[in-house]
Scaffold this motif. Structure first.
Motif, PDB file in Angstrom:
ATOM      1  N   GLU A 411       2.796 -57.547  15.678  1.00  0.00           N
ATOM      2  CA  GLU A 411       3.309 -58.065  14.397  1.00  0.00           C
ATOM      3  C   GLU A 411       2.799 -59.469  14.136  1.00  0.00           C
ATOM      4  OE1 GLU A 411       7.616 -58.656  12.170  1.00  0.00           O
ATOM      5  OE2 GLU A 411       7.505 -57.871  14.224  1.00  0.00           O
ATOM      6  N   ARG A 412       2.688 -60.249  15.236  1.00  0.00           N
ATOM      7  CA  ARG A 412       2.195 -61.620  15.067  1.00  0.00           C
ATOM      8  C   ARG A 412       0.741 -61.626  14.592  1.00  0.00           C
ATOM      9  NH1 ARG A 412       1.584 -66.099  19.905  1.00  0.00           N
ATOM     10  NH2 ARG A 412       0.807 -67.791  18.575  1.00  0.00           N
ATOM     11  N   SER A 413      -0.083 -60.686  15.145  1.00  0.00           N
ATOM     12  CA  SER A 413      -1.483 -60.630  14.686  1.00  0.00           C
ATOM     13  C   SER A 413      -1.555 -60.295  13.195  1.00  0.00           C
ATOM     14  CB  SER A 413      -2.249 -59.617  15.513  1.00  0.00           C
ATOM     15  OG  SER A 413      -1.703 -58.320  15.331  1.00  0.00           O
ATOM     16  N   VAL A 414      -0.702 -59.319  12.787  1.00  0.00           N
ATOM     17  CA  VAL A 414      -0.671 -58.962  11.350  1.00  0.00           C
ATOM     18  C   VAL A 414      -0.206 -60.136  10.517  1.00  0.00           C
ATOM     19  CG1 VAL A 414       0.365 -57.417   9.660  1.00  0.00           C
ATOM     20  CG2 VAL A 414      -0.331 -56.534  11.896  1.00  0.00           C
ATOM     21  N   VAL A 415       0.864 -60.786  10.997  1.00  0.00           N
ATOM     22  CA  VAL A 415       1.399 -61.937  10.253  1.00  0.00           C
ATOM     23  C   VAL A 415       0.375 -63.059  10.215  1.00  0.00           C
ATOM     24  CG1 VAL A 415       3.186 -63.696  10.293  1.00  0.00           C
ATOM     25  CG2 VAL A 415       3.786 -61.317  10.710  1.00  0.00           C
ATOM     26  N   THR A 416      -0.369 -63.218  11.345  1.00  0.00           N
ATOM     27  CA  THR A 416      -1.396 -64.264  11.375  1.00  0.00           C
ATOM     28  C   THR A 416      -2.478 -64.011  10.318  1.00  0.00           C
ATOM     29  OG1 THR A 416      -0.980 -64.564  13.724  1.00  0.00           O
ATOM     30  CG2 THR A 416      -3.017 -65.465  12.862  1.00  0.00           C
ATOM     31  N   GLN A 417      -2.906 -62.736  10.220  1.00  0.00           N
ATOM     32  CA  GLN A 417      -3.898 -62.407   9.181  1.00  0.00           C
ATOM     33  C   GLN A 417      -3.345 -62.679   7.790  1.00  0.00           C
ATOM     34  OE1 GLN A 417      -5.034 -58.365   9.894  1.00  0.00           O
ATOM     35  NE2 GLN A 417      -6.108 -58.828  11.853  1.00  0.00           N
ATOM     36  N   ASP A 418      -2.106 -62.255   7.567  1.00  0.00           N
ATOM     37  CA  ASP A 418      -1.483 -62.525   6.260  1.00  0.00           C
ATOM     38  C   ASP A 418      -1.404 -64.020   6.010  1.00  0.00           C
ATOM     39  OD1 ASP A 418      -1.228 -59.846   5.852  1.00  0.00           O
ATOM     40  OD2 ASP A 418       0.853 -59.745   6.586  1.00  0.00           O
ATOM     41  N   MET A 419      -1.088 -64.775   7.074  1.00  0.00           N
ATOM     42  CA  MET A 419      -0.982 -66.231   6.912  1.00  0.00           C
ATOM     43  C   MET A 419      -2.347 -66.833   6.581  1.00  0.00           C
ATOM     44  SD  MET A 419       1.671 -67.347   9.904  1.00  0.00           S
ATOM     45  CE  MET A 419       1.427 -69.075   9.527  1.00  0.00           C
ATOM     46  N   GLU A 420      -3.418 -66.305   7.210  1.00  0.00           N
ATOM     47  CA  GLU A 420      -4.752 -66.829   6.889  1.00  0.00           C
ATOM     48  C   GLU A 420      -5.092 -66.574   5.422  1.00  0.00           C
ATOM     49  OE1 GLU A 420      -6.720 -68.619   8.669  1.00  0.00           O
ATOM     50  OE2 GLU A 420      -5.456 -68.583  10.474  1.00  0.00           O
ATOM     51  N   LYS A 421      -4.803 -65.325   4.981  1.00  0.00           N
ATOM     52  CA  LYS A 421      -5.034 -65.014   3.573  1.00  0.00           C
ATOM     53  C   LYS A 421      -4.220 -65.923   2.666  1.00  0.00           C
ATOM     54  CE  LYS A 421      -6.133 -60.135   4.388  1.00  0.00           C
ATOM     55  NZ  LYS A 421      -5.718 -58.735   4.124  1.00  0.00           N
ATOM     56  N   LYS A 422      -2.942 -66.084   3.043  1.00  0.00           N
ATOM     57  CA  LYS A 422      -2.077 -66.937   2.225  1.00  0.00           C
ATOM     58  C   LYS A 422      -2.547 -68.383   2.254  1.00  0.00           C
ATOM     59  CE  LYS A 422       2.052 -64.056   2.514  1.00  0.00           C
ATOM     60  NZ  LYS A 422       3.438 -63.968   2.981  1.00  0.00           N
ATOM     61  N   LYS A 423      -3.059 -68.838   3.411  1.00  0.00           N
ATOM     62  CA  LYS A 423      -3.587 -70.205   3.482  1.00  0.00           C
ATOM     63  C   LYS A 423      -4.801 -70.369   2.565  1.00  0.00           C
ATOM     64  CE  LYS A 423      -2.130 -71.496   8.136  1.00  0.00           C
ATOM     65  NZ  LYS A 423      -2.576 -71.844   9.499  1.00  0.00           N
ATOM     66  N   ALA A 424      -5.701 -69.331   2.560  1.00  0.00           N
ATOM     67  CA  ALA A 424      -6.862 -69.410   1.649  1.00  0.00           C
ATOM     68  C   ALA A 424      -6.411 -69.417   0.194  1.00  0.00           C
ATOM     69  CB  ALA A 424      -7.785 -68.222   1.924  1.00  0.00           C
ATOM     70  N   LEU A 425      -5.435 -68.539  -0.108  1.00  0.00           N
ATOM     71  CA  LEU A 425      -4.903 -68.514  -1.471  1.00  0.00           C
ATOM     72  C   LEU A 425      -4.256 -69.835  -1.828  1.00  0.00           C
ATOM     73  CD1 LEU A 425      -4.360 -66.836  -4.008  1.00  0.00           C
ATOM     74  CD2 LEU A 425      -2.262 -65.994  -2.909  1.00  0.00           C
ATOM     75  N   ILE A 426      -3.519 -70.395  -0.862  1.00  0.00           N
ATOM     76  CA  ILE A 426      -2.860 -71.689  -1.102  1.00  0.00           C
ATOM     77  C   ILE A 426      -3.898 -72.776  -1.323  1.00  0.00           C
ATOM     78  CG2 ILE A 426      -1.484 -73.469   0.027  1.00  0.00           C
ATOM     79  CD1 ILE A 426       0.149 -71.175   1.300  1.00  0.00           C
ATOM     80  N   ALA A 427      -5.018 -72.716  -0.574  1.00  0.00           N
ATOM     81  CA  ALA A 427      -6.084 -73.712  -0.778  1.00  0.00           C
ATOM     82  C   ALA A 427      -6.682 -73.598  -2.179  1.00  0.00           C
ATOM     83  CB  ALA A 427      -7.162 -73.522   0.275  1.00  0.00           C
ATOM     84  N   LYS A 428      -6.909 -72.336  -2.603  1.00  0.00           N
ATOM     85  CA  LYS A 428      -7.422 -72.149  -3.956  1.00  0.00           C
ATOM     86  C   LYS A 428      -6.443 -72.663  -4.991  1.00  0.00           C
ATOM     87  CE  LYS A 428     -10.238 -68.072  -2.897  1.00  0.00           C
ATOM     88  NZ  LYS A 428     -10.443 -66.624  -3.167  1.00  0.00           N
ATOM     89  N   VAL A 429      -5.198 -72.329  -4.820  1.00  0.00           N
ATOM     90  CA  VAL A 429      -4.165 -72.779  -5.773  1.00  0.00           C
ATOM     91  C   VAL A 429      -4.072 -74.284  -5.786  1.00  0.00           C
ATOM     92  CG1 VAL A 429      -1.701 -72.720  -6.257  1.00  0.00           C
ATOM     93  CG2 VAL A 429      -2.876 -70.612  -5.633  1.00  0.00           C
ATOM     94  N   GLU A 430      -4.137 -74.895  -4.580  1.00  0.00           N
ATOM     95  CA  GLU A 430      -4.073 -76.360  -4.521  1.00  0.00           C
ATOM     96  C   GLU A 430      -5.286 -76.982  -5.232  1.00  0.00           C
ATOM     97  OE1 GLU A 430      -3.763 -77.329  -0.435  1.00  0.00           O
ATOM     98  OE2 GLU A 430      -1.567 -76.983  -0.334  1.00  0.00           O
ATOM     99  N   LYS A 431      -6.485 -76.373  -5.037  1.00  0.00           N
ATOM    100  CA  LYS A 431      -7.681 -76.903  -5.728  1.00  0.00           C
ATOM    101  C   LYS A 431      -7.554 -76.771  -7.231  1.00  0.00           C
ATOM    102  CE  LYS A 431     -12.716 -76.584  -5.727  1.00  0.00           C
ATOM    103  NZ  LYS A 431     -13.909 -75.870  -5.192  1.00  0.00           N
ATOM    104  N   LYS A 432      -7.071 -75.579  -7.647  1.00  0.00           N
ATOM    105  CA  LYS A 432      -6.856 -75.375  -9.072  1.00  0.00           C
ATOM    106  C   LYS A 432      -5.829 -76.344  -9.608  1.00  0.00           C
ATOM    107  CE  LYS A 432      -5.951 -71.652 -12.348  1.00  0.00           C
ATOM    108  NZ  LYS A 432      -5.622 -70.201 -12.501  1.00  0.00           N
ATOM    109  N   GLN A 433      -4.786 -76.585  -8.762  1.00  0.00           N
ATOM    110  CA  GLN A 433      -3.744 -77.533  -9.171  1.00  0.00           C
ATOM    111  C   GLN A 433      -4.315 -78.922  -9.314  1.00  0.00           C
ATOM    112  OE1 GLN A 433      -0.489 -77.616  -6.473  1.00  0.00           O
ATOM    113  NE2 GLN A 433       0.757 -78.982  -7.729  1.00  0.00           N
ATOM    114  N   GLN A 434      -5.206 -79.291  -8.402  1.00  0.00           N
ATOM    115  CA  GLN A 434      -5.840 -80.616  -8.515  1.00  0.00           C
ATOM    116  C   GLN A 434      -6.710 -80.707  -9.783  1.00  0.00           C
ATOM    117  OE1 GLN A 434      -8.023 -81.226  -4.930  1.00  0.00           O
ATOM    118  NE2 GLN A 434      -6.154 -81.526  -3.646  1.00  0.00           N
ATOM    119  N   ASP A 435      -7.453 -79.626 -10.050  1.00  0.00           N
ATOM    120  CA  ASP A 435      -8.258 -79.639 -11.285  1.00  0.00           C
ATOM    121  C   ASP A 435      -7.381 -79.764 -12.504  1.00  0.00           C
ATOM    122  OD1 ASP A 435     -10.473 -79.392  -9.704  1.00  0.00           O
ATOM    123  OD2 ASP A 435     -10.592 -77.192  -9.874  1.00  0.00           O
TER     124      ASP A 435
END
Length: 472
Positions: A411-435
């Motif tokens: 479950e942790r491996s699955v959650v880790t993958q989801d967290m990586e995806k969410k981190k990438a999405l969060i980075a995109k959102v943060e960049k968009k937010q900065q723009d």
């Protein structure tokens, strides 16, 4: 001995509250508060009931919440039998023996049993760290008071469970004591057999001893009589000796006188006229004198021979008396030996009685040690079964935890993958937010400049309007 070792081991930790390391797990509902002066934690009723049932005591939580006198007494009897190795079935004969010879009633017997139980319970509670145990805890038990006392007993049971290794030395000592007791008992049996043999020999020799004593008394009486006769014979012999010496000296004198008279006669013979009748008369007189002297000499010789025979008889009697004296001395020695044997027999009997007392004491101690050893072995077996059950439970729990851990890792491996995806999405959102924020700041700056221009235009228009109004 087991009790003293446990007491000393427990007293060494009496200054701190006992903290269990294994076995009983701490409950979240446990009350951690401790009465002032107590050295043990106060447990709740549920945990007290569970712990006492783990010690093979018949306890229900409802009986602890609402205790009665009979339940409390039965519970303390079970605890005393388990921890102190004392059962009141064995104490009843001793208590009855204390009142032997006096009228007793059932109430008196019950009172004695109650006081014996109170004394043993007070001893147990002092070991557990409670010094204010009283009769009221039996007759009018209170729930909170009983909770406190049983918490002390449970704390002691936990401490005792973790220090059961101390009992191994005590068990070894108990076995050595049992071997010594058996050896002493065998020695006692051998001594008893020797004593019985000596008694049988004494009983067999009693008629001979009595016969010898009677014979000795007769010999002593005969010896005293013979001594008196010997004294008489000795006195007569001395008298005979004196008479013999006197007669011998008299005979010598007469012989000397006879020789002298013959010499005188020879001297006077030439001067004497020969008268036949006179000579014949003188001759007859002299013959009579010689015959009387010979008769007296023969009589003295016969008396002397009789005295010699008497002397020989006395010598034989003296030898017999000496033999009797020797027999009496031997008899006295035998009597002395018999008296010494009697004294040794009495000492052996006293030693036998003392050994019997020691054997009874050793048997009593051995019985007590065997009872304590049986309780300890039963407790060890029960603890081993609990340890096996706990080990199985721990193994089962470990398997369950391993399975849960494997599931959690997946479950942790699955959650880790989801967290990586969410981190990438969060980075995109943060960049968009900065723009967007930059765009917003530029719009704000442009809006601010236009607003300033508008304000300047409005102020200019107001100024012009004021001027126009003032010009009219």
């Amino acid at each position: 001995m087991v009790y003293s070792a446990r007491k000393s081991a427990y007293s060494a930790r009496k200054s701190s509250v006992y903290k269990p390391q294994s076995g009983f797990s701490s409950s979240t509902s446990r009350t951690q508060s401790v009465f002032q002066g107590d050295i043990f934690p106060l447990l709740d009723f549920a945990e007290v009931a569970v712990c006492l049932r783990g010690c093979d005591f018949v306890v229900a939580e409802e009986m602890l919440v609402k205790p009665n006198a009979m339940f409390v007494q039965q519970l303390y009897e079970q605890m005393i039998a388990s921890f102190l190795g004392v059962t009141f079935d064995n104490q009843i004969p001793g208590l009855d023996a204390c009142s032997e010879g006096r009228e007793t009633f059932e109430s008196a017997r019950a009172a004695r049993s109650m006081f014996a139980l109170l004394r043993a319970s007070n001893k147990l509670m002092r070991i557990c760290g409670v010094d204010d145990f009283s009769m009221a805890d039996f007759l009018k038990p209170e729930a909170q008071r009983l909770r406190r006392l049983l918490s002390a007993v449970v704390n002691f049971a936990r401490f005792r469970e973790e220090h059961m290794g101390v009992c191994e030395d005590l068990i070894q000592r108990s076995e050595e004591t049992s071997l010594e007791t058996e050896q002493m008992y065998n020695n006692l049996l051998m001594s008893s057999e020797k004593l019985q043999n000596l008694k049988m020999q004494k009983e067999e020799q009693l008629p001979k001893i009595k016969e010898t004593q009677d014979h000795n008394h007769q010999v002593e009486a005969e010896l005293r009589r013979l001594k008196k006769v010997q004294e008489q014979y000795v006195a007569e012999h001395e008298a005979y000796k004196r008479d013999k010496q006197r007669l011998v000296s008299k005979l010598e004198d007469q012989n000397f006188l006879t020789v002298q008279m013959r010499k005188e006669c020879e001297k006077l013979r030439p001067y004497v006229l020969d008268a036949p009748a006179t000579l014949r008369k003188i001759n007859d007189e002299m013959n009579d004198s010689v015959q009387s002297g010979k008769a007296s000499i023969d009589k003295l010789e016969k008396r002397m021979r009789a005295l010699e025979i008497s002397i020989e008889t006395f010598r034989t009697i003296e030898q017999d008396i000496n033999a009797c004296l020797k027999i009496m001395e031997e008899t006295e020695n035998e009597l002395t030996k018999q008296e010494e044997a009697s004294r040794q027999l009495s000492k052996l009997m006293e030693l036998h009685d003392q050994r019997q007392i020691e054997v009874h004491e050793v048997e009593r101690k051995s019985t007590q040690l065997k009872r304590q050893l049986a309780n300890a072995e039963e407790r060890i077996q029960r603890l081993q079964e609990q340890r096996i059950n706990k080990r199985e439970a721990v193994h089962k729990r470990t398997q369950e935890l391993k399975e849960a851990y494997a599931a959690l890792v997946a479950e942790r491996s699955v959650v880790t993958q989801d967290m990586e995806k969410k981190k990438a999405l969060i980075a995109k959102v943060e960049k968009k937010q900065q723009d967007l924020q930059q765009q917003l700041e530029e719009e704000i700056r442009s809006t601010t400049s236009e607003l300033e221009k508008l304000e300047a235009h409005v102020s200019l228009y107001v100024t012009e309007m004021d001027q126009c109004i003032a010009a009219r």
